[in-house]
Every structure is written in structure tokens, then in C-alpha cells.
Scaffold this motif. Structure first.
Motif, PDB file in Angstrom:
ATOM      1  N   UNK A 129      36.869  40.551  56.675  1.00 28.67           N
ATOM      2  CA  UNK A 129      36.453  41.475  55.582  1.00 28.67           C
ATOM      3  C   UNK A 129      36.466  40.578  54.198  1.00 28.67           C
ATOM      4  N   UNK A 130      35.609  41.184  53.366  1.00 25.46           N
ATOM      5  CA  UNK A 130      35.596  40.435  51.942  1.00 25.46           C
ATOM      6  C   UNK A 130      36.880  40.732  51.141  1.00 25.46           C
ATOM      7  N   UNK A 131      37.649  41.665  51.258  1.00 22.84           N
ATOM      8  CA  UNK A 131      38.716  42.051  50.620  1.00 22.84           C
ATOM      9  C   UNK A 131      38.265  42.417  49.010  1.00 22.84           C
ATOM     10  N   UNK A 132      39.382  42.859  48.348  1.00 21.16           N
ATOM     11  CA  UNK A 132      39.172  43.177  47.038  1.00 21.16           C
ATOM     12  C   UNK A 132      38.798  41.853  46.059  1.00 21.16           C
ATOM     13  N   UNK A 133      38.016  42.375  44.962  1.00 17.64           N
ATOM     14  CA  UNK A 133      37.730  41.422  43.939  1.00 17.64           C
ATOM     15  C   UNK A 133      38.205  41.888  42.655  1.00 17.64           C
ATOM     16  N   UNK A 134      39.443  41.040  42.544  1.00 17.06           N
ATOM     17  CA  UNK A 134      40.360  41.223  41.332  1.00 17.06           C
ATOM     18  C   UNK A 134      41.403  40.202  41.270  1.00 17.06           C
ATOM     19  N   UNK A 135      41.711  40.074  40.068  1.00 11.40           N
ATOM     20  CA  UNK A 135      42.883  39.157  39.511  1.00 11.40           C
ATOM     21  C   UNK A 135      44.187  39.344  40.622  1.00 11.40           C
ATOM     22  N   UNK A 177      39.481  30.354  45.541  1.00 12.73           N
ATOM     23  CA  UNK A 177      38.235  31.120  44.735  1.00 12.73           C
ATOM     24  C   UNK A 177      38.839  32.276  43.868  1.00 12.73           C
ATOM     25  N   UNK A 178      38.669  32.160  42.671  1.00 15.90           N
ATOM     26  CA  UNK A 178      39.367  33.172  41.718  1.00 15.90           C
ATOM     27  C   UNK A 178      38.930  34.370  42.041  1.00 15.90           C
ATOM     28  N   UNK A 179      39.702  35.411  41.730  1.00 15.69           N
ATOM     29  CA  UNK A 179      39.550  36.785  41.993  1.00 15.69           C
ATOM     30  C   UNK A 179      39.129  37.153  43.449  1.00 15.69           C
ATOM     31  N   UNK A 180      39.554  36.328  44.342  1.00 16.93           N
ATOM     32  CA  UNK A 180      39.410  36.568  45.887  1.00 16.93           C
ATOM     33  C   UNK A 180      40.667  36.131  46.577  1.00 16.93           C
ATOM     34  N   UNK A 181      42.036  36.364  46.058  1.00 20.30           N
ATOM     35  CA  UNK A 181      43.134  36.054  46.455  1.00 20.30           C
ATOM     36  C   UNK A 181      43.530  35.994  47.901  1.00 20.30           C
ATOM     37  N   UNK A 210      47.245  39.581  40.071  1.00 22.91           N
ATOM     38  CA  UNK A 210      48.161  40.452  39.640  1.00 22.91           C
ATOM     39  C   UNK A 210      47.820  42.142  39.943  1.00 22.91           C
ATOM     40  N   UNK A 211      46.367  42.109  40.333  1.00 25.69           N
ATOM     41  CA  UNK A 211      45.724  43.287  40.322  1.00 25.69           C
ATOM     42  C   UNK A 211      45.393  43.917  41.549  1.00 25.69           C
ATOM     43  N   UNK A 212      45.762  43.052  42.559  1.00 20.68           N
ATOM     44  CA  UNK A 212      45.428  43.258  43.969  1.00 20.68           C
ATOM     45  C   UNK A 212      46.721  44.131  44.687  1.00 20.68           C
ATOM     46  N   UNK A 213      46.299  44.940  45.385  1.00 18.35           N
ATOM     47  CA  UNK A 213      47.523  46.032  45.752  1.00 18.35           C
ATOM     48  C   UNK A 213      47.773  45.373  47.264  1.00 18.35           C
ATOM     49  N   UNK A 214      49.213  45.660  47.421  1.00 18.24           N
ATOM     50  CA  UNK A 214      49.744  45.054  48.878  1.00 18.24           C
ATOM     51  C   UNK A 214      48.847  45.471  50.110  1.00 18.24           C
ATOM     52  N   UNK A 215      48.587  46.785  49.883  1.00 15.05           N
ATOM     53  CA  UNK A 215      47.632  47.908  50.761  1.00 15.05           C
ATOM     54  C   UNK A 215      46.230  46.753  51.235  1.00 15.05           C
ATOM     55  N   UNK A 216      45.597  46.102  50.201  1.00 15.33           N
ATOM     56  CA  UNK A 216      44.446  45.594  49.949  1.00 15.33           C
ATOM     57  C   UNK A 216      44.573  44.203  50.724  1.00 15.33           C
TER      58      UNK A 216
END
Length: 251
Positions: free
Chosen positions: A80-86, A137-141, A88-94
Motif C-alpha cells: 500500500x502507498x501509505x501516507x504522503x506527509x513529513x 523518498x521524502x514525504x513517504x517514510x 513528524x506528521x505520520x501517525x503510528x497507525x498509518x
């Protein structure tokens, strides 16, 4: 006739893999969580709604495969692609949701395929990683970390299973045409305050061929890696991205 299992095989890269192995005369088995997409697969394919991150479901599915005679080729393609975020803004659930499917699903697929292939003394495992799994890749940790993990898993599988005649390799697609990449670009554009076309040009200009790749390009590499022609190819990370190590960024 070889039995080929493809996880997340009802759409995108997985569907293209199924079509390519089908065209090669193989018996195609497909898992996916999208039951509507599974229903749209060719009737001659064996399809099952299985969540690759569900240990019990995967164990039961591989018991069915074993009862059918085992498996010759496994394409651990689910992700799955996962969130697109810095970060520090990625939740543990995501984070967990992305890693559980993308890396955890590859682990469970390999875990239950390995004993069947070892008993047969042959087999090929093809894992779908990503260029994000070799470059970051930035924003895709979460996604990048999971795809790096897929490569580490593949290297370990190649060493553990090689003495039993089983090979393992990873394909790293670049940006692949289709709805999933469109969604990624839209989210990235929003996160960076850019337009979708600006994001597209950034992706394309970073490749030597100035384009995205097609799902069919990735599928053909999977067919090759599972073939006798790749009989001494194992433990390798192979990019399918129209890219060179240091492309000229100018058109």
C-alpha cells in the motif's frame, strides 16, 4: 505447467503479472482484498480474497496451495502507498498499516511458501520492492522503509533458500502509470503546494527515458526472473524505471 501465485494480483502490477504468466502457459493463482477486482479476473485463474497481513488467513491459504500440489513461482506483490506527509506528521497507525501490508505481507508470503519450495527442491520468489526502497523518498517514510525492508528480506531468502534450489529476487519499479500513481502525485502536490503536472514533470525528468513505466514492463521482468533463463540469478535488486545512475536532467 507451473503454478504461479501472485499477491495483490487483481489489479495494477499484480494483474499485469497474472496476464503475463497466463500468456506463458502457467496456472495462475491470485489473492487480493478487492473482491470486485477478483471477480473481474479471467475465469481460468484461481482467485481468493486474502489479506496478506493476516497470519491465519495466509496459513490457511497456503494449506490450500499445498493440497493442490504446491507452488513453483511466488510473486509477493502486495503493498500500500501509505501516507504522503513529513515523518513528524505520520501517525503510528498509518505507519503500521503501511508496513504491515507492504513488509509484513511479503514476510508471511515467504514464510509459508518457503517450506513448499524447499520440499520441492526448486522455486522462484519475486518480491516487488520500489526505487523508493533503494533511494528513499521524502514525504513517504513508511512506504520507503517498508520497501527497503522487502529488499533485506529478499537477500536473506536468497541465502537461506539457495541451497534448496530456490531463488529470490526483487524488482524495483519506478513511477508506474495508473490510478495508484495518480493518487500519489495528487497527494504529493497537495503536501508540497505544487500542481499535479509539476509533480509529474519532477518524476519524469529524473529518469533517463523521461517517462513513467508500464505495469506490463514490470510483469515481463517477473516472468524473466521466474524463468530458466534466470536460473543463476538470485539475491538481486533489479530496477524497472527507465533510469540511469546519474541521468542528465535536461530534456
Amino acid at each position: 505447467m507451473r503454478r504461479v501465485l501472485i499477491t495483490a494480483g487483481a489489479s495494477g502490477i499484480g494483474r499485469a503479472m497474472g496476464e503475463a504468466f497466463d500468456a506463458a502457459g502457467d496456472d495462475v493463482w491470485v489473492t487480493d482484498v478487492d473482491e470486485a477486482a477478483l471477480a473481474a479476473c479471467p475465469a481460468r485463474w484461481t482467485t481468493r480474497p486474502v489479506d496478506v497481513s493476516d497470519d491465519a488467513a495466509m496459513k490457511a491459504f497456503f494449506a490450500e496451495i499445498a493440497a493442490a500440489g504446491g507452488v513453483d513461482v511466488v510473486c509477493a506483490n502486495a503493498g500500500v502507498a501509505g501516507p504522503t506527509a513529513l515523518v513528524e506528521d505520520v501517525s503510528w497507525a498509518d505507519w503500521q498499516a503501511c508496513v504491515d501490508v507492504t513488509l509484513g505481507g511479503a514476510f508471511l508470503t515467504a514464510k509459508y511458501a518457503a517450506p513448499l519450495m524447499k520440499a520441492a527442491g526448486a522455486g522462484a520468489i519475486v518480491l516487488t520492492s520500489s526505487t523508493a526502497g533503494v533511494n528513499g523518498y521524502p514525504n513517504r517514510a513508511p512506504y520507503a522503509a517498508a520497501k527497503w525492508g522487502v529488499i533485506g528480506l529478499m537477500k536473506t531468502l536468497a541465502m537461506e533458500l539457495g541451497p534448496f534450489g530456490v531463488r529470490a529476487n526483487a524488482i524495483c519499479p519506478g513511477a508506474v502509470e495508473g490510478p495508484r500513481m495518480e493518487g500519489v502525485m495528487e497527494r504529493e502536490a497537495e503536501a508540497k503546494g505544487m500542481t499535479r503536472d509539476e509533480v509529474f514533470r519532477g518524476y519524469a525528468s529524473g529518469t533517463s527515458m523521461r517517462c513513467f513505466v508500464r505495469a506490463e514492463d514490470v510483469a515481463q521482468m517477473a516472468v524473466f526472473l521466474a524463468s530458466d533463463g534466470a536460473g543463476r540469478v538470485s539475491g538481486q535488486v533489479i530496477s524497472v524505471d527507465g533510469h540511469t545512475e546519474n541521468p542528465d536532467p535536461k530534456p
